[in-house]
Design a protein around this motif. Sequence first.
Motif, PDB file in Angstrom:
ATOM      1  N   UNK A   1       0.370  -1.640   0.219  1.00 32.89           N
ATOM      2  CA  UNK A   1       0.389   0.024   0.165  1.00 32.89           C
ATOM      3  C   UNK A   1       0.583   1.365  -0.003  1.00 32.89           C
ATOM      4  N   UNK A   2       1.446   1.377  -0.789  1.00 28.19           N
ATOM      5  CA  UNK A   2       2.981   2.423  -0.233  1.00 28.19           C
ATOM      6  C   UNK A   2       2.468   3.359  -1.630  1.00 28.19           C
TER       7      UNK A   2
ATOM      8  N   UNK B   1       7.100   7.034   2.250  1.00 27.23           N
ATOM      9  CA  UNK B   1       5.382   6.322   1.778  1.00 27.23           C
ATOM     10  C   UNK B   1       6.085   6.270   0.086  1.00 27.23           C
ATOM     11  N   UNK B   2       7.546   5.559   0.001  1.00 27.00           N
ATOM     12  CA  UNK B   2       7.630   5.378  -1.814  1.00 27.00           C
ATOM     13  C   UNK B   2       9.045   4.464  -1.739  1.00 27.00           C
TER      14      UNK B   2
ATOM     15  N   UNK C   1      -0.662   3.055  -5.017  1.00 23.30           N
ATOM     16  CA  UNK C   1      -1.591   3.829  -5.058  1.00 23.30           C
ATOM     17  C   UNK C   1      -1.011   4.173  -6.458  1.00 23.30           C
ATOM     18  N   UNK C   2       0.100   5.020  -6.741  1.00 20.63           N
ATOM     19  CA  UNK C   2       1.236   5.282  -7.579  1.00 20.63           C
ATOM     20  C   UNK C   2       2.030   4.840  -8.451  1.00 20.63           C
ATOM     21  N   UNK C   3       1.906   4.071  -9.981  1.00 20.95           N
ATOM     22  CA  UNK C   3       3.626   3.370 -10.277  1.00 20.95           C
ATOM     23  C   UNK C   3       4.018   4.836 -11.076  1.00 20.95           C
TER      24      UNK C   3
ATOM     25  N   UNK D   1      -1.562  11.133   0.493  1.00 21.43           N
ATOM     26  CA  UNK D   1      -1.504   9.810   0.299  1.00 21.43           C
ATOM     27  C   UNK D   1       0.102   9.984   0.642  1.00 21.43           C
ATOM     28  N   UNK D   2       1.374  10.626   1.029  1.00 23.65           N
ATOM     29  CA  UNK D   2       2.172  10.651   1.072  1.00 23.65           C
ATOM     30  C   UNK D   2       2.142  10.973   3.102  1.00 23.65           C
TER      31      UNK D   2
END
Length: 176
Positions: free
Chosen positions: A12-13, A66-67, A105-107, A169-170
């Motif tokens: 879930x990053x 968060x990454x 969440x994002x790539x 999110x971060x």
Amino acid sequence: MDLSSFDILAPDLPVVFCGINPSTRAAATGHNFGSASNRFWPVLHLSGFTPERIRAEEDRRLLAFGCGITAAVPRATRSAGELNGRELRDSGDGLRAKLEHFRPETIAFLGKAAYEAIAGGKVGWGPQPDRFCGAAVWILPNPSGLNRGFSLPDLVEAYAALRVACSASLTRWMTR
């Protein structure tokens, strides 16, 4: 050598940065983006992802912010130009399995080549209209020292736009 061990992933990053493939330096040292000419770590700091510049040897600290990091193709090369089109196209299955397991969440693909090969078409820079394994997709310039088509300010601007888009999110990740 299992180069997937260089993945820096957690469930879930908010953001996972996806390089094309590991460098031979990463394979030798066990750390991502470690070449002195690679601009990944300075760009992450200057664009606001990290409060200070992280060194390649500290790459696992990225999770605290968060990454994460992964690569589309697990084979190390001196330059991504050494990969062939089939390797890029075939990398999609392994990458999908990782992303479905970790659910970011994002790539953020670093460069267009891997995502274009996997998705089967041309893409532009920035956010993409389609999702990949449930994740929002961004295409960012590759920070490799071999990619001089983008200046440091250009890279910082592109990465900062992603950080702003993912800021809520971060923040949630870092305050959990």
